[in-house]
Write a protein that holds these residues in place. Structure first.
Motif, PDB file in Angstrom:
ATOM      1  N   VAL A 298       0.855  -1.187   0.000  1.00 11.73           N
ATOM      2  CA  VAL A 298       0.000   0.000   0.000  1.00 11.73           C
ATOM      3  C   VAL A 298       0.890   1.236   0.000  1.00 11.73           C
ATOM      4  O   VAL A 298       1.731   1.400   0.890  1.00 11.73           O
ATOM      5  CB  VAL A 298      -0.923   0.032   1.232  1.00 11.73           C
ATOM      6  N   GLY A 299       0.720   2.112  -0.999  1.00 17.70           N
ATOM      7  CA  GLY A 299       1.450   3.376  -1.032  1.00 17.70           C
ATOM      8  C   GLY A 299       0.661   4.472  -0.343  1.00 17.70           C
ATOM      9  O   GLY A 299      -0.557   4.590  -0.508  1.00 17.70           O
ATOM     10  N   LEU A 300       1.352   5.300   0.448  1.00 18.63           N
ATOM     11  CA  LEU A 300       0.698   6.330   1.260  1.00 18.63           C
ATOM     12  C   LEU A 300       1.216   7.718   0.904  1.00 18.63           C
ATOM     13  O   LEU A 300       2.416   7.907   0.689  1.00 18.63           O
ATOM     14  CB  LEU A 300       0.940   6.071   2.756  1.00 18.63           C
ATOM     15  N   ASP A 301       0.302   8.679   0.858  1.00 21.94           N
ATOM     16  CA  ASP A 301       0.660  10.060   0.521  1.00 21.94           C
ATOM     17  C   ASP A 301      -0.313  10.974   1.247  1.00 21.94           C
ATOM     18  O   ASP A 301      -1.536  10.819   1.125  1.00 21.94           O
ATOM     19  CB  ASP A 301       0.562  10.272  -0.995  1.00 21.94           C
ATOM     20  N   ASN A 302       0.220  11.939   2.026  1.00 23.73           N
ATOM     21  CA  ASN A 302      -0.690  12.856   2.741  1.00 23.73           C
ATOM     22  C   ASN A 302      -1.134  14.037   1.871  1.00 23.73           C
ATOM     23  O   ASN A 302      -2.016  14.798   2.282  1.00 23.73           O
ATOM     24  CB  ASN A 302      -0.061  13.355   4.040  1.00 23.73           C
ATOM     25  N   TYR A 303      -0.533  14.218   0.713  1.00 28.37           N
ATOM     26  CA  TYR A 303      -0.896  15.269  -0.244  1.00 28.37           C
ATOM     27  C   TYR A 303      -0.868  16.666   0.367  1.00 28.37           C
ATOM     28  O   TYR A 303      -1.558  17.569  -0.092  1.00 28.37           O
ATOM     29  CB  TYR A 303      -2.266  14.993  -0.877  1.00 28.37           C
ATOM     30  N   ASP A 304      -0.069  16.856   1.393  1.00 28.28           N
ATOM     31  CA  ASP A 304       0.088  18.187   1.995  1.00 28.28           C
ATOM     32  C   ASP A 304       1.102  18.970   1.157  1.00 28.28           C
ATOM     33  O   ASP A 304       2.249  18.564   1.002  1.00 28.28           O
ATOM     34  CB  ASP A 304       0.573  18.044   3.434  1.00 28.28           C
ATOM     35  N   GLU A 305       0.672  20.102   0.627  1.00 29.33           N
ATOM     36  CA  GLU A 305       1.540  20.882  -0.259  1.00 29.33           C
ATOM     37  C   GLU A 305       2.754  21.444   0.479  1.00 29.33           C
ATOM     38  O   GLU A 305       3.778  21.725  -0.139  1.00 29.33           O
ATOM     39  CB  GLU A 305       0.746  22.034  -0.886  1.00 29.33           C
ATOM     40  N   TYR A 306       2.646  21.631   1.779  1.00 28.61           N
ATOM     41  CA  TYR A 306       3.710  22.307   2.526  1.00 28.61           C
ATOM     42  C   TYR A 306       4.473  21.378   3.469  1.00 28.61           C
ATOM     43  O   TYR A 306       5.566  21.704   3.910  1.00 28.61           O
ATOM     44  CB  TYR A 306       3.119  23.471   3.327  1.00 28.61           C
ATOM     45  N   ASP A 307       3.905  20.238   3.812  1.00 30.53           N
ATOM     46  CA  ASP A 307       4.558  19.324   4.737  1.00 30.53           C
ATOM     47  C   ASP A 307       4.314  17.898   4.251  1.00 30.53           C
ATOM     48  O   ASP A 307       3.663  17.107   4.900  1.00 30.53           O
ATOM     49  CB  ASP A 307       4.009  19.532   6.151  1.00 30.53           C
ATOM     50  N   ARG A 308       4.896  17.576   3.086  1.00 25.01           N
ATOM     51  CA  ARG A 308       4.633  16.298   2.438  1.00 25.01           C
ATOM     52  C   ARG A 308       5.194  15.151   3.255  1.00 25.01           C
ATOM     53  O   ARG A 308       6.277  15.243   3.851  1.00 25.01           O
ATOM     54  CB  ARG A 308       5.266  16.288   1.046  1.00 25.01           C
ATOM     55  N   ALA A 309       4.463  14.053   3.301  1.00 19.29           N
ATOM     56  CA  ALA A 309       4.923  12.831   3.958  1.00 19.29           C
ATOM     57  C   ALA A 309       4.171  11.665   3.344  1.00 19.29           C
ATOM     58  O   ALA A 309       3.109  11.831   2.722  1.00 19.29           O
ATOM     59  CB  ALA A 309       4.680  12.888   5.473  1.00 19.29           C
ATOM     60  N   GLY A 310       4.725  10.488   3.499  1.00 25.48           N
ATOM     61  CA  GLY A 310       4.085   9.304   2.943  1.00 25.48           C
ATOM     62  C   GLY A 310       4.683   8.057   3.533  1.00 25.48           C
ATOM     63  O   GLY A 310       5.276   8.080   4.614  1.00 25.48           O
ATOM     64  N   GLY A 311       4.559   6.958   2.805  1.00 27.15           N
ATOM     65  CA  GLY A 311       5.118   5.721   3.314  1.00 27.15           C
ATOM     66  C   GLY A 311       4.635   4.510   2.541  1.00 27.15           C
ATOM     67  O   GLY A 311       3.960   4.603   1.516  1.00 27.15           O
ATOM     68  N   LEU A 312       5.006   3.366   3.061  1.00 27.44           N
ATOM     69  CA  LEU A 312       4.669   2.075   2.476  1.00 27.44           C
ATOM     70  C   LEU A 312       4.187   1.157   3.585  1.00 27.44           C
ATOM     71  O   LEU A 312       4.811   1.065   4.650  1.00 27.44           O
ATOM     72  CB  LEU A 312       5.907   1.471   1.794  1.00 27.44           C
ATOM     73  N   THR A 313       3.069   0.482   3.360  1.00 29.14           N
ATOM     74  CA  THR A 313       2.565  -0.534   4.277  1.00 29.14           C
ATOM     75  C   THR A 313       2.552  -1.872   3.555  1.00 29.14           C
ATOM     76  O   THR A 313       2.111  -1.969   2.401  1.00 29.14           O
ATOM     77  CB  THR A 313       1.149  -0.195   4.765  1.00 29.14           C
ATOM     78  N   LEU A 314       3.076  -2.893   4.222  1.00 23.74           N
ATOM     79  CA  LEU A 314       3.007  -4.262   3.715  1.00 23.74           C
ATOM     80  C   LEU A 314       2.090  -5.064   4.627  1.00 23.74           C
ATOM     81  O   LEU A 314       2.224  -5.019   5.854  1.00 23.74           O
ATOM     82  CB  LEU A 314       4.402  -4.889   3.670  1.00 23.74           C
ATOM     83  N   PHE A 315       1.149  -5.791   4.033  1.00 26.11           N
ATOM     84  CA  PHE A 315       0.144  -6.506   4.813  1.00 26.11           C
ATOM     85  C   PHE A 315       0.001  -7.935   4.304  1.00 26.11           C
ATOM     86  O   PHE A 315      -0.076  -8.172   3.092  1.00 26.11           O
ATOM     87  CB  PHE A 315      -1.205  -5.790   4.720  1.00 26.11           C
TER      88      PHE A 315
ATOM     89  N   ARG B 195       9.228  13.003   4.031  1.00 22.85           N
ATOM     90  CA  ARG B 195       9.288  14.137   3.098  1.00 22.85           C
ATOM     91  C   ARG B 195       8.642  13.861   1.752  1.00 22.85           C
ATOM     92  O   ARG B 195       8.409  14.782   0.980  1.00 22.85           O
ATOM     93  CB  ARG B 195      10.747  14.550   2.876  1.00 22.85           C
ATOM     94  N   TRP B 196       8.347  12.596   1.441  1.00 21.72           N
ATOM     95  CA  TRP B 196       7.828  12.253   0.123  1.00 21.72           C
ATOM     96  C   TRP B 196       6.550  11.423   0.251  1.00 21.72           C
ATOM     97  O   TRP B 196       6.443  10.562   1.111  1.00 21.72           O
ATOM     98  CB  TRP B 196       8.844  11.438  -0.686  1.00 21.72           C
ATOM     99  N   GLY B 197       5.601  11.694  -0.640  1.00 22.68           N
ATOM    100  CA  GLY B 197       4.444  10.824  -0.773  1.00 22.68           C
ATOM    101  C   GLY B 197       4.761   9.681  -1.717  1.00 22.68           C
ATOM    102  O   GLY B 197       5.561   9.836  -2.646  1.00 22.68           O
ATOM    103  N   VAL B 198       4.143   8.523  -1.490  1.00 21.50           N
ATOM    104  CA  VAL B 198       4.399   7.338  -2.311  1.00 21.50           C
ATOM    105  C   VAL B 198       3.125   6.995  -3.088  1.00 21.50           C
ATOM    106  O   VAL B 198       2.099   6.643  -2.503  1.00 21.50           O
ATOM    107  CB  VAL B 198       4.825   6.139  -1.449  1.00 21.50           C
ATOM    108  N   ASP B 199       3.201   7.105  -4.420  1.00 22.42           N
ATOM    109  CA  ASP B 199       2.053   6.785  -5.268  1.00 22.42           C
ATOM    110  C   ASP B 199       2.501   6.886  -6.724  1.00 22.42           C
ATOM    111  O   ASP B 199       2.857   7.980  -7.183  1.00 22.42           O
ATOM    112  CB  ASP B 199       0.901   7.756  -5.000  1.00 22.42           C
ATOM    113  N   PRO B 200       2.539   5.777  -7.481  1.00 23.41           N
ATOM    114  CA  PRO B 200       2.005   4.465  -7.127  1.00 23.41           C
ATOM    115  C   PRO B 200       3.070   3.497  -6.617  1.00 23.41           C
ATOM    116  O   PRO B 200       4.255   3.829  -6.565  1.00 23.41           O
ATOM    117  CB  PRO B 200       1.458   3.982  -8.469  1.00 23.41           C
ATOM    118  N   VAL B 201       2.602   2.277  -6.241  1.00 22.46           N
ATOM    119  CA  VAL B 201       3.487   1.147  -5.945  1.00 22.46           C
ATOM    120  C   VAL B 201       3.202   0.068  -6.993  1.00 22.46           C
ATOM    121  O   VAL B 201       2.058  -0.134  -7.390  1.00 22.46           O
ATOM    122  CB  VAL B 201       3.271   0.592  -4.522  1.00 22.46           C
TER     123      VAL B 201
END
Length: 487
Positions: free
Chosen positions: A77-94, A108-114
Motif C-alpha cells: 500500500v502506497g501512502l501520501d498525505n498530499y500536503d503541499e507544505y509538509d509532504r509525507a508518505g510511506g509504504l505498508t506491507l500486509f 518528506r515524500w508521498g508514495v504513489d504508485p506502488v
C-alpha cells in the motif's frame, strides 16, 4: 431495540461507496480495495469465496495505490498525505493470511504508485512539492529488491535511504495506470461471479420511514427511491448522472414527499420535486437556478434559502434569498437579507415553525405569509442538528454537537445536557426517545425528558450519513455504503 436486516445489502460496504483501486491476490483468495477520503483512507481485504471482509486497514493518509505480490499473499500500500507544505508518505506491507502489518514511513515524500515488477522487486514512485515554491514539483522512482518479503521487521526497510531516479513530474508516463481501475466495473464483475450485485451508487444522504414500513431513501443518480419492509425496491425516481437527493420531507398524510435535488452543478440549479409515495410519480418539480437548502414545518409549509458561495463571475439570484411556499408549492412570501449570513436556517426536524439563527446568536421564527420575525431566545453557540418534540415535560428543542441539550421551546431555557464522546452527525426523536448518530460509529439513545442514556450501540463502519425514527419506532440509518441499517 432489535436489529432488522438492512436494505440494499450490497457487498463491499466497508468501502463507504468510494472504491478507488482493486487488486486480487495471485492465488485468487483475496480481494483488496482502497477507499480514499482525504486523510480517512481505508483498505478492505475481502475473501474471494463469499466477499466477506476479513481485514479493514485504516490510514490517516491517502492510501489509493495498492498492489498484491505476484506470487505471495502480500499486499503493498502506497501512502501520501498530499500536503503541499509538509509532504509525507510511506509504504505498508500486509499479509492477509495472518493479519500481519508493517509500516515504513517517508517524512518528506508521498508514495504513489506502488508496483511489483517481479517476485523480488517492488517499485515505488515518490512525489513532493518544493517547500518554498508550491509550483515547483519533484518526482522520483526507486526499487526495493528482496528475496524474503514475508515477515519483515519494522526496521527492515529505510525508504529515506533508497536510491532514486529523478523523474519529470509533468510526464504522462511518470504515473502509470494502476491495475483494477476503474474500480466500480471490476467490483461489479467480482460480485456477479459470486452471485451478488454491486452498483456502487452508495450515499444515502436522506432516509425516511413511513407508517406501513416502507422506507424512502436517496442515492447517487437517484432523487428518491422506495423500499418495501422485506427489502424489495418498489420504485425509483432517477436523477441526472451523479446527482442525488439530499433531503426528504414527508407530508403529514404521507401521500407525498418533497425532495431536495441539487443539479449536476449544484451552484447552477436545485430542484424540489413533489413525489407521490404511492408509486413515485413526480407531481410537481419547482426549481431555482442556484444552490438552495430546504426547510419544512410539520404542517407542510416549506422554505428554501439561497446557499450559493458567491464569486465575482456569477450574478446573485433574483431576490428574495429566502422564499416560503404552501405544501402544494404555491409561493407565500420571501425575505431579502442583504447579508445572507445574518439570517441562517436552523437544521430542526419535526418543528411546527420555521426557525432561523439571527447573527449567530438569536433563534427566531419567521412567519411565511407576513415574513414577520419573532425572536424566541439567544444561544451562545450554534445549535447543530436539532429536533422538536413534545413529551411529559412539554415542548422542547433537542440539539447537539459534542453534547446533547434539551431547551424548553420557545423560551430556550436549558433543562439538561448530556456529554458525548464524539460529534453528532444527525438527530431524531420518537415516542420520548432521542437518537443521536455520532461520528465514532455509534448510536446513542437517551430519554427526552431527562437525558438518561437508554442505549449505546456500536455501528458497522459503513460511513454514517443520515437518520430517521420511523412511525413504528424503527431507527433508520443511511450510510455512505448505500446500506440502510434498521434497529
Amino acid at each position: 431495540m432489535g436489529e432488522l436486516p438492512p436494505l440494499h445489502e450490497e457487498p463491499f460496504p466497508e468501502l463507504r461507496g468510494h472504491a478507488s483501486q482493486v487488486t486480487v491476490s495471485a492465488d485468487g483468495r483475496w480481494i483488496a480495495v482502497s477507499s480514499v477520503l482525504h486523510q480517512q483512507s481505508r483498505v478492505a481485504v475481502h475473501r474471494a469465496d463469499d466477499l466477506s471482509c476479513a481485514h479493514l486497514l485504516m490510514f490517516a493518509m491517502d492510501a489509493e495505490s495498492i498492489a498484491f505480490h505476484p506470487t505471495l499473499p502480500l499486499l503493498a500500500v502506497g501512502l501520501d498525505n498530499y500536503d503541499e507544505y509538509d509532504r509525507a508518505g510511506g509504504l505498508t506491507l500486509f499479509e492477509p493470511d495472518n493479519g500481519r502489518r508493517v509500516d515504513f514511513a517517508d517524512p518528506r515524500w508521498g508514495v504513489d504508485p506502488v508496483r511489483w515488477l517481479d517476485a523480488r522487486t517492488l517499485e515505488l514512485t515518490f512525489f513532493r512539492v518544493d517547500e518554498h515554491d508550491e509550483y515547483v514539483r519533484y518526482a522520483s522512482r526507486g526499487t526495493l529488491v528482496r528475496d524474503d518479503w514475508l515477515g519483515l521487521a519494522p526496521d527492515a526497510l529505510d525508504l529515506t535511504a533508497l536510491e532514486r531516479e529523478p523523474l519529470d513530474p509533468e510526464a504522462t508516463d511518470t504515473y502509470p495506470d494502476q491495475p483494477g481501475s476503474p474500480a466500480g466495473p471490476l467490483l461489479a464483475e467480482i460480485a456477479e461471479r459470486a452471485g451478488r450485485t454491486y452498483d456502487g451508487l452508495g450515499g444515502v444522504r436522506a432516509v425516511a420511514g413511513l407508517s406501513d414500513g416502507r422506507v424512502l431513501a436517496t442515492r447517487r443518480d437517484t432523487a428518491v427511491e422506495c423500499w418495501a419492509p422485506d427489502g424489495t425496491l418498489l420504485w425509483r425516481v432517477p436523477a441526472e448522472p451523479r446527482a442525488h437527493g439530499t433531503r426528504i420531507e414527508v407530508a403529514a398524510d404521507e401521500r407525498t414527499a418533497r425532495i431536495t435535488v441539487p443539479g449536476p452543478d449544484a451552484r447552477a440549479r436545485t430542484d424540489f420535486p413533489l413525489v407521490s409515495t404511492a408509486d413515485g410519480t413526480v407531481l410537481d418539480r419547482p426549481s431555482v437556478p442556484f444552490s438552495a437548502a430546504l426547510q419544512a414545518r410539520t404542517d407542510g409549509v416549506w422554505a428554501i434559502r439561497d446557499t450559493y458561495n458567491r464569486s465575482i463571475e456569477v450574478e446573485p439570484p433574483t431576490p428574495p434569498n429566502t422564499r416560503f411556499f404552501a405544501p402544494d408549492g404555491t409561493p407565500l412570501g420571501g425575505v431579502q437579507e442583504p447579508n445572507r449570513y445574518d439570517l441562517v436556517p436552523l437544521d430542526v426536524r419535526r418543528c411546527p415553525e420555521l426557525l432561523y439563527g439571527r447573527r449567530g446568536r438569536d433563534v427566531v421564527a419567521l412567519d411565511p405569509r407576513t415574513t414577520a420575525e419573532t425572536t424566541l431566545h439567544s444561544v451562545d453557540a450554534p445549535l447543530g442538528p436539532a429536533v422538536h418534540t413534545v413529551d411529559a415535560e412539554g415542548p422542547a428543542l433537542l440539539h447537539g454537537r459534542k453534547e446533547l441539550v434539551r431547551r424548553a421551546h420557545p423560551t430556550g431555557e436549558i433543562a439538561w445536557t448530556r456529554p458525548l464522546e464524539s460529534e453528532v452527525v444527525a438527530l431524531d426523536a420518537h415516542d420520548g426517545i432521542l437518537h443521536a448518530l455520532c461520528a465514532d460509529d455509534t448510536l446513542v439513545s437517551v430519554a427526552t425528558t431527562d437525558g438518561t442514556v437508554l442505549a449505546h450501540r456500536p455501528l458497522p463502519p459503513y460511513g454514517l450519513l443520515s437518520l430517521h425514527a420511523a412511525p413504528d419506532g424503527t431507527v433508520l440509518i443511511g450510510t455512505s455504503a448505500g446500506r440502510i441499517l434498521r434497529y
